[in-house]
Enzyme design. Sequence first.
Site, short mmCIF file in Angstrom:
data_model
loop_
_atom_site.label_atom_id
_atom_site.label_comp_id
_atom_site.label_asym_id
_atom_site.label_seq_id
_atom_site.Cartn_x
_atom_site.Cartn_y
_atom_site.Cartn_z
N ARG A 121 9.55 7.78 2.60
CA ARG A 121 9.60 9.12 3.19
C ARG A 121 11.01 9.50 3.62
O ARG A 121 11.75 8.67 4.16
CB ARG A 121 8.66 9.16 4.39
CG ARG A 121 8.58 10.52 5.07
CD ARG A 121 7.54 10.48 6.16
NE ARG A 121 7.60 11.66 7.02
CZ ARG A 121 6.88 11.83 8.11
NH1 ARG A 121 6.03 10.89 8.45
NH2 ARG A 121 6.99 12.91 8.84
N LYS A 172 -4.07 -11.32 -0.83
CA LYS A 172 -2.91 -10.52 -0.43
C LYS A 172 -2.36 -10.99 0.90
O LYS A 172 -1.14 -11.13 1.07
CB LYS A 172 -3.28 -9.04 -0.36
CG LYS A 172 -2.08 -8.16 0.02
CD LYS A 172 -2.41 -6.68 0.04
CE LYS A 172 -1.17 -5.87 0.39
NZ LYS A 172 -1.46 -4.42 0.43
#
Length: 285
Positions: A121, A172
Amino acid sequence: MTWHLLGAGNIGTLVASYLIQAQQPLRLAGRGGPPVLRTLIWPQGAQRTLTLPGDDDAPISQLLITTKAQDTAAALRPLLPRLTDTVLLVRLQNGLGSLDGLPLPDGSRIIEGITTSGAWRDGPRIQVVAENDTLLGDADASPEPPAAIAALLPHWPGARWCTDIRRQQWLKLSVNAVINPITALNDCPNGALCDDPARQQQARALAEEADALLRRLDPDWPGDTYGRALAVAQATAANMSSMRADLRAGQRTEIAFINGWLLRQADRLGMSLPSHRLMVAALPA
């Protein structure tokens, strides 16, 4: 029914775009005031500006949670009185255990999500790095998604319903529990884990402890965390782990929901994970 989004960060905004494409009503949970404008930019140059309406204070029947794990409890507690008895909670976060201890309605259904999509961002502009695989599933290993998820999947690139989501989460998490704290404490990119003997020794110790624990929880656990962690570190050599990014920004890290989650399971079983305990003590939670 309306979706409420808790956490309009990079991934949250990306998923919001899929909800809008699916023509699903959307509100920002816990965020009043005027609509929020965000522009998504894809690698091919395509752009899309989203208008994300503020909260409406209505009952919440579908909640997408994309806050950082360490911020979840504080963000969700004010919303608890608004959750319907059969609220659908979709948790798309790193780590495990962010909803533990919260007084959720008895009829809540929690959908767990794992994504390898990426975005970064710059103010109101979000650059989509990649739209990769996303797995969604629940702890009951349900063979079919709920209707709200089934309606969304065709509009979500790379997303699919997964009947072994717990195993995928552990795969993960075990890699993150190796790469993230080492790169954060050494302030190095992921690839630096592969070319330094001391870091490799740290990685091996963390991996072996994680495998010992997860094998107690699942006798079929593959026990290959060290190799998988090195492979991921090599494949993402130039990347900055989320834990390193948080530490650089002076923010709390997700350590309590990655290595800390492993420690909580170990405590229940009377096991000791000294390498993970050192990492949890060294990083701000």
